[in-house]
Design a protein around this motif. Structure first.
Motif, PDB file in Angstrom:
ATOM      1  N   THR A 157       0.824  -1.221   0.000  1.00 34.93           N
ATOM      2  CA  THR A 157       0.000   0.000   0.000  1.00 34.93           C
ATOM      3  C   THR A 157       0.856   1.269   0.000  1.00 34.93           C
ATOM      4  OG1 THR A 157      -0.075   0.101   2.416  1.00 34.93           O
ATOM      5  CG2 THR A 157      -1.853  -1.116   1.326  1.00 34.93           C
ATOM      6  N   GLY A 158       2.141   1.156   0.350  1.00 35.33           N
ATOM      7  CA  GLY A 158       3.002   2.339   0.455  1.00 35.33           C
ATOM      8  C   GLY A 158       2.728   3.174   1.697  1.00 35.33           C
ATOM      9  N   LYS A 159       1.888   2.668   2.615  1.00 36.71           N
ATOM     10  CA  LYS A 159       1.588   3.427   3.848  1.00 36.71           C
ATOM     11  C   LYS A 159       2.541   3.030   4.967  1.00 36.71           C
ATOM     12  CE  LYS A 159      -3.271   3.815   2.695  1.00 36.71           C
ATOM     13  NZ  LYS A 159      -4.189   4.869   2.982  1.00 36.71           N
ATOM     14  N   GLU A 160       2.584   3.872   5.992  1.00 35.30           N
ATOM     15  CA  GLU A 160       3.340   3.493   7.192  1.00 35.30           C
ATOM     16  C   GLU A 160       2.431   2.576   8.016  1.00 35.30           C
ATOM     17  OE1 GLU A 160       5.606   5.372  11.116  1.00 35.30           O
ATOM     18  OE2 GLU A 160       3.995   6.500  10.150  1.00 35.30           O
ATOM     19  N   VAL A 161       2.813   1.325   8.153  1.00 35.20           N
ATOM     20  CA  VAL A 161       1.989   0.371   8.901  1.00 35.20           C
ATOM     21  C   VAL A 161       2.768  -0.006  10.159  1.00 35.20           C
ATOM     22  CG1 VAL A 161       0.739  -1.818   8.826  1.00 35.20           C
ATOM     23  CG2 VAL A 161       0.956  -0.444   6.740  1.00 35.20           C
ATOM     24  N   VAL A 162       2.276   0.472  11.290  1.00 32.94           N
ATOM     25  CA  VAL A 162       3.000   0.272  12.552  1.00 32.94           C
ATOM     26  C   VAL A 162       2.577  -1.061  13.167  1.00 32.94           C
ATOM     27  CG1 VAL A 162       3.426   1.230  14.866  1.00 32.94           C
ATOM     28  CG2 VAL A 162       3.004   2.768  12.905  1.00 32.94           C
ATOM     29  N   PRO A 163       3.523  -2.011  13.350  1.00 26.84           N
ATOM     30  CA  PRO A 163       3.126  -3.296  13.939  1.00 26.84           C
ATOM     31  C   PRO A 163       2.849  -3.173  15.431  1.00 26.84           C
ATOM     32  CG  PRO A 163       5.495  -3.281  13.500  1.00 26.84           C
ATOM     33  CD  PRO A 163       4.966  -1.948  13.020  1.00 26.84           C
ATOM     34  N   VAL A 164       1.701  -3.707  15.847  1.00 30.21           N
ATOM     35  CA  VAL A 164       1.256  -3.644  17.245  1.00 30.21           C
ATOM     36  C   VAL A 164       1.032  -5.071  17.753  1.00 30.21           C
ATOM     37  CG1 VAL A 164      -0.541  -2.752  18.789  1.00 30.21           C
ATOM     38  CG2 VAL A 164       0.022  -1.492  16.688  1.00 30.21           C
ATOM     39  N   PRO A 165       1.859  -5.636  18.625  1.00 32.82           N
ATOM     40  CA  PRO A 165       3.084  -5.054  19.164  1.00 32.82           C
ATOM     41  C   PRO A 165       4.216  -5.238  18.149  1.00 32.82           C
ATOM     42  CG  PRO A 165       2.778  -7.275  20.023  1.00 32.82           C
ATOM     43  CD  PRO A 165       1.613  -7.015  19.106  1.00 32.82           C
ATOM     44  N   SER A 166       5.422  -4.797  18.507  1.00 34.72           N
ATOM     45  CA  SER A 166       6.529  -4.828  17.537  1.00 34.72           C
ATOM     46  C   SER A 166       6.989  -6.250  17.222  1.00 34.72           C
ATOM     47  CB  SER A 166       7.706  -4.014  18.085  1.00 34.72           C
ATOM     48  OG  SER A 166       8.101  -4.562  19.320  1.00 34.72           O
ATOM     49  N   TYR A 167       6.647  -7.219  18.100  1.00 33.80           N
ATOM     50  CA  TYR A 167       7.201  -8.572  17.964  1.00 33.80           C
ATOM     51  C   TYR A 167       6.160  -9.618  17.540  1.00 33.80           C
ATOM     52  CZ  TYR A 167       5.013  -8.565  22.509  1.00 33.80           C
ATOM     53  OH  TYR A 167       4.102  -8.420  23.511  1.00 33.80           O
ATOM     54  N   GLY A 168       4.919  -9.223  17.225  1.00 33.84           N
ATOM     55  CA  GLY A 168       3.873 -10.212  16.929  1.00 33.84           C
ATOM     56  C   GLY A 168       4.210 -11.041  15.688  1.00 33.84           C
ATOM     57  N   HIS A 169       4.019 -12.344  15.791  1.00 32.58           N
ATOM     58  CA  HIS A 169       4.321 -13.208  14.647  1.00 32.58           C
ATOM     59  C   HIS A 169       3.633 -14.550  14.819  1.00 32.58           C
ATOM     60  CE1 HIS A 169       7.095 -14.498  17.756  1.00 32.58           C
ATOM     61  NE2 HIS A 169       7.092 -15.675  17.157  1.00 32.58           N
ATOM     62  N   CYS A 170       3.513 -15.277  13.715  1.00 29.47           N
ATOM     63  CA  CYS A 170       2.985 -16.639  13.780  1.00 29.47           C
ATOM     64  C   CYS A 170       4.170 -17.588  13.950  1.00 29.47           C
ATOM     65  CB  CYS A 170       2.220 -16.985  12.506  1.00 29.47           C
ATOM     66  SG  CYS A 170       1.968 -18.766  12.361  1.00 29.47           S
ATOM     67  N   PRO A 171       4.214 -18.338  15.059  1.00 29.84           N
ATOM     68  CA  PRO A 171       5.356 -19.223  15.294  1.00 29.84           C
ATOM     69  C   PRO A 171       5.486 -20.321  14.241  1.00 29.84           C
ATOM     70  CG  PRO A 171       3.735 -19.356  17.091  1.00 29.84           C
ATOM     71  CD  PRO A 171       3.232 -18.329  16.146  1.00 29.84           C
ATOM     72  N   VAL A 172       4.407 -20.592  13.516  1.00 32.94           N
ATOM     73  CA  VAL A 172       4.444 -21.641  12.482  1.00 32.94           C
ATOM     74  C   VAL A 172       5.092 -21.110  11.199  1.00 32.94           C
ATOM     75  CG1 VAL A 172       3.001 -23.175  11.082  1.00 32.94           C
ATOM     76  CG2 VAL A 172       2.383 -22.709  13.474  1.00 32.94           C
ATOM     77  N   HIS A 173       4.698 -19.913  10.795  1.00 29.97           N
ATOM     78  CA  HIS A 173       5.231 -19.375   9.530  1.00 29.97           C
ATOM     79  C   HIS A 173       6.689 -18.944   9.636  1.00 29.97           C
ATOM     80  CE1 HIS A 173       0.999 -19.470   8.418  1.00 29.97           C
ATOM     81  NE2 HIS A 173       1.425 -19.454   7.173  1.00 29.97           N
ATOM     82  N   VAL A 174       7.128 -18.536  10.832  1.00 32.48           N
ATOM     83  CA  VAL A 174       8.521 -18.080  10.922  1.00 32.48           C
ATOM     84  C   VAL A 174       9.531 -19.236  10.896  1.00 32.48           C
ATOM     85  CG1 VAL A 174       7.948 -15.882  12.035  1.00 32.48           C
ATOM     86  CG2 VAL A 174       8.594 -17.835  13.463  1.00 32.48           C
ATOM     87  N   VAL A 175       9.053 -20.482  11.017  1.00 33.44           N
ATOM     88  CA  VAL A 175      10.022 -21.593  10.872  1.00 33.44           C
ATOM     89  C   VAL A 175      10.343 -21.840   9.395  1.00 33.44           C
ATOM     90  CG1 VAL A 175       9.261 -22.743  13.004  1.00 33.44           C
ATOM     91  CG2 VAL A 175       8.438 -23.577  10.808  1.00 33.44           C
ATOM     92  N   ILE A 176       9.607 -21.202   8.513  1.00 36.67           N
ATOM     93  CA  ILE A 176       9.918 -21.332   7.078  1.00 36.67           C
ATOM     94  C   ILE A 176      11.025 -20.306   6.778  1.00 36.67           C
ATOM     95  CG2 ILE A 176       9.010 -21.249   4.714  1.00 36.67           C
ATOM     96  CD1 ILE A 176       6.194 -21.758   5.977  1.00 36.67           C
ATOM     97  N   THR A 177      12.258 -20.767   6.808  1.00 33.97           N
ATOM     98  CA  THR A 177      13.414 -19.881   6.662  1.00 33.97           C
ATOM     99  C   THR A 177      13.967 -19.977   5.233  1.00 33.97           C
ATOM    100  OG1 THR A 177      14.858 -21.663   7.335  1.00 33.97           O
ATOM    101  CG2 THR A 177      14.077 -20.193   9.085  1.00 33.97           C
ATOM    102  N   PRO A 178      14.795 -19.011   4.823  1.00 37.02           N
ATOM    103  CA  PRO A 178      15.383 -19.091   3.491  1.00 37.02           C
ATOM    104  C   PRO A 178      16.145 -20.401   3.259  1.00 37.02           C
ATOM    105  CG  PRO A 178      15.662 -16.885   4.370  1.00 37.02           C
ATOM    106  CD  PRO A 178      15.093 -17.717   5.480  1.00 37.02           C
TER     107      PRO A 178
END
Ligand code: 13P
Ligand code: SF4
Length: 308
Positions: A157-178
């Protein structure tokens, strides 16, 4: 062990409809009347004619079905099936960010509990986040809890999207590493890559298609390839294989244990015993319904009870 047919018969005898998320176990998907992503499931829940809905998904999904159906009974086959990412955002944190960014709208990802949705200006799913945020008359938007989806929405979107909170993530998707992806690509060099927007930026940027779980299934049908590497929870492989395609996980470790808590036996048990009734405080539910109606309107989703 109970069979898919027995669960289907039991559901029919109780006048119940079974809704299942795309990450459910294959046999639970096959026993369901409808299988889909968060948005599709909400729409089906709103349109369900049955008085009893069995919701095979995590807590916030079953809760949203109950909010959208105040007169109906929604059963959750395992009330311990809870999304850990949704638990990363509390009402206190939302209030804190609202104070820090006065005037910025707060857009809640559907993966949040009702108390957080009640404080939101809008609620989006992975399939609608970019479309809805791009329509907002604001350059800065608060978005939570997934910082990876927030990053994807900012890119698109080109907007400033502030993550709330700064560390939120899905523990399942972040195990998919490069490095996982590199290995999958070496093993299946002809396969196209489908990715969910909860993936890390490094994965999304490599993808031939990025979208919600149901959008990924549609893309697999439409892209015309025979093989796909799937960068999301492994439950989606079943949907893609049912299209007659070969599907490989970007990481075999991308398993959502909370989605997998629900088994055919638990679906049958809640149907037989009427256990796992989802309850939401009426005042909170009313407020969330208002936020959802406003959000559906911007997404172009018709709200059945508003039809004239
Ligand atoms: P979808 O709405 O894309 O199905 O995503 C739900 C989810 O929990 C992804 O992890
Ligand atoms: Fe939550 Fe991630 Fe599981 Fe989806 S896959 S339900 S976001 S933990």
């Amino acid at each position: 062990m109970i069979s898919i047919e027995e669960v289907r018969r039991l559901a029919r005898s109780k006048g119940a409809v079974i809704l299942a998320h795309n990450y459910q176990r294959p046999e639970v998907q096959d026993a369901a009347d409808y299988v889909g992503d968060s948005l599709g499931l909400s729409i089906r829940a709103m349109e369900a004619e049955a008085e009893l809905i069995v919701f095979a998904g995590v807590d916030f999904m079953a809760e949203q079905a109950a909010i959208l159906n105040p007169g109906k009974v929604v059963l959750h086959p395992d009330t311990q099936s809870r999304c850990p990412m949704a638990a990363m955002l509390t009402p206190e944190v939302v209030r804190e960010y609202r104070e820090r960014y006065p005037g910025a709208p707060f857009v809640a990802y559907v993966n949040t509990l009702a108390e957080v949705k009640a404080l939101a200006d809008y609620v989006v799913t992975s399939s609608s986040a970019v479309k809805l945020v791009s329509q907002l008359d604001a350059d800065t938007v608060l978005f939570g809890p997934d910082k990876n989806l927030a990053d994807y929405v900012a890119e698109r979107t080109g907007k400033e999207v502030v993550p709330v909170p700064s560390y939120g993530h899905c523990p399942v998707h972040v195990v998919i590493t490069p490095s996982c992806l590199e290995r999958a690509r070496e093993e299946h060099p002809q396969a196209k890559l489908l990715a969910h927007p909860e993936c890390l930026r490094e994965i999304r940027r490599e993808a031939d298609f990025v979208g919600s779980t149901s959008q990924m299934v549609r893309a697999a049908a439409e892209m015309g390839a025979d093989e796909y590497i799937v960068a999301t929870e492994v439950g989606l492989l079943h949907r893609i294989e049912k299209l007659g395609k070969r599907a490989y996980p970007a990481s075999p470790y991308a398993v959502c244990v909370d989605m997998k808590r629900i088994t055919l036996e638990k679906v049958a048990k809640c149907l037989r015993e009427g256990t796992g009734v989802v309850r939401v405080e009426p005042k909170v539910a009313r407020r969330v319904r208002e936020v959802l109606e406003r959000s559906f309107e911007l997404m172009g989703v018709e709200v059945p009870w508003r039809r004239s």
